[in-house]
Scaffold this active site. Structure first.
Site, PDB file in Angstrom:
ATOM      1  N   TYR A 144       0.879  -1.242   0.027  1.00  0.00           N
ATOM      2  CA  TYR A 144       0.023  -0.005  -0.119  1.00  0.00           C
ATOM      3  C   TYR A 144       0.887   1.181   0.031  1.00  0.00           C
ATOM      4  O   TYR A 144       1.825   1.302   0.833  1.00  0.00           O
ATOM      5  CB  TYR A 144      -0.739  -0.101   1.283  1.00  0.00           C
TER       6      TYR A 144
ATOM      7  N   ASP B 157       9.222   2.865  -0.945  1.00  0.00           N
ATOM      8  CA  ASP B 157       8.412   3.340   0.160  1.00  0.00           C
ATOM      9  C   ASP B 157       8.664   3.067   1.591  1.00  0.00           C
ATOM     10  O   ASP B 157       8.439   2.025   1.842  1.00  0.00           O
ATOM     11  CB  ASP B 157       6.988   2.645  -0.182  1.00  0.00           C
TER      12      ASP B 157
ATOM     13  N   LYS C 218       5.381   9.591   8.387  1.00  0.00           N
ATOM     14  CA  LYS C 218       5.478   9.010   9.809  1.00  0.00           C
ATOM     15  C   LYS C 218       6.616   9.405  10.750  1.00  0.00           C
ATOM     16  O   LYS C 218       6.331  10.503  11.125  1.00  0.00           O
ATOM     17  CB  LYS C 218       5.810   7.434   9.623  1.00  0.00           C
TER      18      LYS C 218
HETATM   19  N1  HOZ Z   1      -3.689   2.857   6.226  1.00  0.00           N
HETATM   20  C1  HOZ Z   1      -3.146   3.142   7.438  1.00  0.00           C
HETATM   21  C2  HOZ Z   1      -2.218   2.125   7.926  1.00  0.00           C
HETATM   22  N2  HOZ Z   1      -1.571   1.193   6.968  1.00  0.00           N
HETATM   23  C3  HOZ Z   1      -4.142   3.626   8.612  1.00  0.00           C
HETATM   24  C4  HOZ Z   1      -4.338   4.826   8.757  1.00  0.00           C
HETATM   25  C5  HOZ Z   1      -5.072   5.433  10.037  1.00  0.00           C
HETATM   26  O1  HOZ Z   1      -6.000   5.028  10.146  1.00  0.00           O
HETATM   27  O2  HOZ Z   1      -4.573   6.366  10.562  1.00  0.00           O
END
Ligand code: HOZ
Length: 420
Positions: A144, A239, A267
């Protein structure tokens, strides 16, 4: 444990926010029950609106490597509040952050600050296309890279959690620019290059996958991608939104000794505030506007608030390499207790307990996990004050604020479930 206030808030939230949440995984749809509304974070713990306290293994999905409200970040934020929050103009501290990123990631000779991992991945992709003059991207099933239109193809994280392979609203012609192949499968990548000669702009990869649960690269996988990109004139984009500054100060590329052409970060570089970055070789990045014709912009990019928090975090991590030793020791201690029938994947402070006895090396094997059993496990742990990601297809994150006692408590609760 009682969650009545969270239940009430969800009812209210659903009237003004789709699903009551601002990011789908938070809705608990794959584990059932009511999402927990959080009131406060402190160290390794979160306190919810009902006053329940949890050991937090989400850490805001990765950035909180020092736990909630680390003193270095809070202090930096207090100071910057005296100056301003957003100028939409260049500031000196942006240079400091870009230099800190370059120092940790020598492959990022030039860096552009953006606001989220999605933006970083999207921009890196555009730059790869603009630089190579090619349109196609290779990505990996279950990886992702944010909700970038063309990358929402067989994506992990929220789509995997909701059981969707693609998102509605993405034109077929956008999705057609993406070739999705199984993670850890070099032969499939090689075949894609053969089938699309001189058309592939880049390979976009999570060097350690974190969005189908934690899946490490097989030995030789990343080196093979590097060789294939070099051979075919495509750019290799790592990534490292999750892995950057987490698996080591220099991220996965330092850990595995592979030099990508471009990197996306997020992050941790915001210390808990929204910021991200992309960058790479100067010869590539000099094609970005205003130096070159590839356009990318943002009003809040490089705002002093997020930059200060990020800089404080990176400065602390650089000065305290023992953080990584501690994270490794705590994570190894917790994951050492894996019982029969469970596969534990771990790289440093990222890990996943997969509810399958078989190895998990790609998305197909991750999907063989028993998600119903995972849901039961999730609620068992929640009731006992352990907050895990509400999805089998997300990684857990350790913070340096966790203690050995926290780990032993968590392990004991997990064992009790598995032996019950
Ligand atoms: N898709 C995000 C983690 N892989 C989650 C993001 C969130 O809900 O803060």
């Amino acid at each position: 444990m009682q969650f009545s206030r969270s239940a009430e808030l969800l009812q209210r939230a659903r009237k003004s926010i789709p699903g009551g949440v601002n990011s789908p995984v938070r809705a608990f749809r794959s584990v059932g029950g009511t999402p927990i509304f959080m009131a406060k974070g402190e160290g390794a713990r979160l306190i919810d609106e009902d006053g329940n306290s949890y050991l937090d293994y989400i850490g805001s999905w990765g950035p909180l490597i020092l736990g909630h409200r680390p003193a270095c970040v809070i202090e930096a934020l207090r100071e910057v509040l005296e100056i301003g929050t957003s100028f939409g103009a260049p500031t000196e501290r942006e240079i400091h952050l870009a230099e800190a990123v370059r120092d940790a990631f020598p492959s990022m000779e030039m860096v552009r600050l953006v606001n989220s991992g999605t933006e970083a991945a999207m921009s890196a992709l555009r730059v790869a296309r603009g630089f190579t003059g090619r349109d196609l991207t290779i990505k990996f099933e279950g990886c992702y890279h944010g909700h970038v239109d063309s990358l929402l193809v067989k994506a992990g994280s929220g789509l995997a959690t909701l059981g969707l392979s693609d998102s509605a609203g993405v034109p077929a012609s956008f999705a057609a620019t993406t070739i999705s192949v199984p993670y850890n499968n070099l032969a499939a990548v090689e075949q894609a290059f053969v089938q699309h000669p001189n058309q592939i702009a880049c390979i976009m990869v999570e060097p350690v996958a974190g969005n189908m649960g934690c899946v490490p690269p097989a030995p030789g996988f990343l080196a093979g991608l590097r060789d294939l990109c070099t051979k075919h004139g495509a750019l290799l984009i790592f990534d490292e939104v999750m892995t950057g500054f987490r698996l080591s100060y220099g991220g996965a590329q330092s850990l595995y000794g592979i030099t990508p052409d471009m990197t996306a970060l997020g992050k941790i570089i915001g210390g808990g505030l929204p910021i991200a970055a992309y960058g790479g070789k100067a010869e590539v990045m000099l094609h970005v506007a205003p130096e070159g014709p590839i356009y990318q912009a943002g009003t809040l990019s490089g705002n002093p608030l997020a930059v200060s928090a990020g800089l404080a975090m990176l400065t602390y991590l650089k000065a305290h390499p023992e953080v990584y030793t501690k994270l490794e020791a705590l994570s190894a201690r917790l994951c050492a207790t894996a019982p029969a029938g469970i596969t534990v994947n771990r790289v440093g402070s990222m890990f996943t307990w997969f509810f399958t006895p078989d190895p998990v090396t790609d998305y197909a094997s991750a999907k063989r996990a028993d998600t119903k059993r995972f849901g039961e496990f999730f609620h068992w742990m929640l009731q006992r004050g352990v907050y895990l990601a509400p999805s089998q297809f997300e990684a857990a994150f350790m913070s340096a604020a966790h203690t050995e006692a926290d780990i032993d408590y968590t392990a004991a609760q997990a064992q009790a479930f598995l032996c019950a």
